[in-house]
Design an enzyme around this catalytic site. Structure first.
Site, mmCIF file in Angstrom:
data_model
loop_
_atom_site.group_PDB
_atom_site.id
_atom_site.type_symbol
_atom_site.label_atom_id
_atom_site.label_comp_id
_atom_site.label_asym_id
_atom_site.label_seq_id
_atom_site.Cartn_x
_atom_site.Cartn_y
_atom_site.Cartn_z
ATOM 1 N N VAL A 1 0.750 -1.269 -0.127
ATOM 2 C CA VAL A 1 -0.031 0.038 0.136
ATOM 3 C C VAL A 1 0.998 1.194 -0.160
ATOM 4 O O VAL A 1 1.617 1.730 1.096
ATOM 5 C CB VAL A 1 -0.956 -0.047 1.142
ATOM 6 C CG1 VAL A 1 -1.758 1.169 1.326
ATOM 7 C CG2 VAL A 1 -1.891 -1.357 1.349
ATOM 8 N N LYS A 2 0.537 2.087 -1.027
ATOM 9 C CA LYS A 2 1.508 3.317 -0.980
ATOM 10 C C LYS A 2 0.707 4.561 -0.871
ATOM 11 O O LYS A 2 -0.372 4.690 -1.057
ATOM 12 C CB LYS A 2 2.034 3.301 -2.632
ATOM 13 C CG LYS A 2 2.942 4.383 -2.999
ATOM 14 C CD LYS A 2 3.671 4.253 -4.528
ATOM 15 C CE LYS A 2 4.626 5.189 -4.778
ATOM 16 N NZ LYS A 2 5.031 5.080 -6.224
#
Ligand code: G3P
Length: 218
Positions: free
Chosen positions: A86-87
């Site tokens: 997850v960025k």
């Protein structure tokens, strides 16, 4: 040093994977838009397509800027595939969301990092990766590689496990210099990776070997 490719282009990802040196992929909303990928379902499907090409981590960026929205989107992204990271943007909400995900064993990549202080905060929040954008710093007459050095020193001082993911890599010497400094990962375009292959003496030497072999085997 791990090699990630910074693109959402499936053909380029396949080419890098076929070379046998690819450890992962990073994407961002601009790179997805560049490939003409739009609409939630298409975007999610594209991430799965990328995961099915590579063996390593695939960063998928949240669009939400509020904490609740980031959590909702990040959970959905992380459930898509085990390779998804997850960025999250380097904002107050992004740091809080990073802590939320790291507490739950979900991998994170804190992006849009331009200072050592931001990188320190990302490590404190348990980020898996921190992404300093070296090319964009170079663009504004600031030494991007010097930032990688600063972060390396700080992380080594305290043994932070967050991996330094040198991002916004634009060319081959960025890769070589990141390796000299000790960045854990670099993400760049296919052209920068393929640039590592090139040396005129290799071409000249190979041509000579083949010519000598042909002469001896006439
Ligand atoms: O990895 C970050 C990257 O996508 C930004 O690269 O070239 O747009 O500065 P660039």
């Amino acid at each position: 040093m791990k090699f990630f490719i910074d693109t959402a282009n499936l053909e380029q990802i396949k080419e890098a994977q076929a070379l046998g040196v690819l450890d992962g992929v990073t994407t961002n909303p601009s790179l997805m838009a560049k490939e003409g990928i739009s609409g939630k379902n298409n975007v999610l499907k594209h991430y799965v397509d990328i995961c099915n090409i590579v063996d390593g981590d695939v960063s998928a960026e949240v669009i939400a800027t509020d904490y609740e929205g980031m959590i909702r989107e990040g959970e959905e992204l992380s459930e898509l595939h085990e390779q998804i990271v997850v960025k999250l943007p380097m904002t107050k909400e992004g740091v809080k969301a990073c802590k939320y995900f790291s507490d739950r064993g979900i991998k994170t990549n804190v992006t849009l990092v331009f200072s050592a202080g931001q990188a320190l905060l990302a490590a404190k929040a348990g980020a898996t990766y921190v992404s300093p954008f070296i090319g964009r710093l170079d663009d504004v007459s600031t030494d991007g590689l010097a930032l990688i050095e600063e972060i390396r020193d700080i992380y080594d001082n305290y043994g932070y496990q967050t991996e330094i993911l040198a991002a916004s890599v634009r060319h081959t010497m960025h890769i070589v210099n990141c390796a000299k400094i000790g960045a854990d990962v670099m993400t760049g375009p296919l052209s920068a990776i393929l640039g590592l292959l090139k040396h005129p003496l290799t071409d000249i030497g190979l041509a000579q070997f083949l010519a000598d072999h042909a002469k001896a085997n006439q």
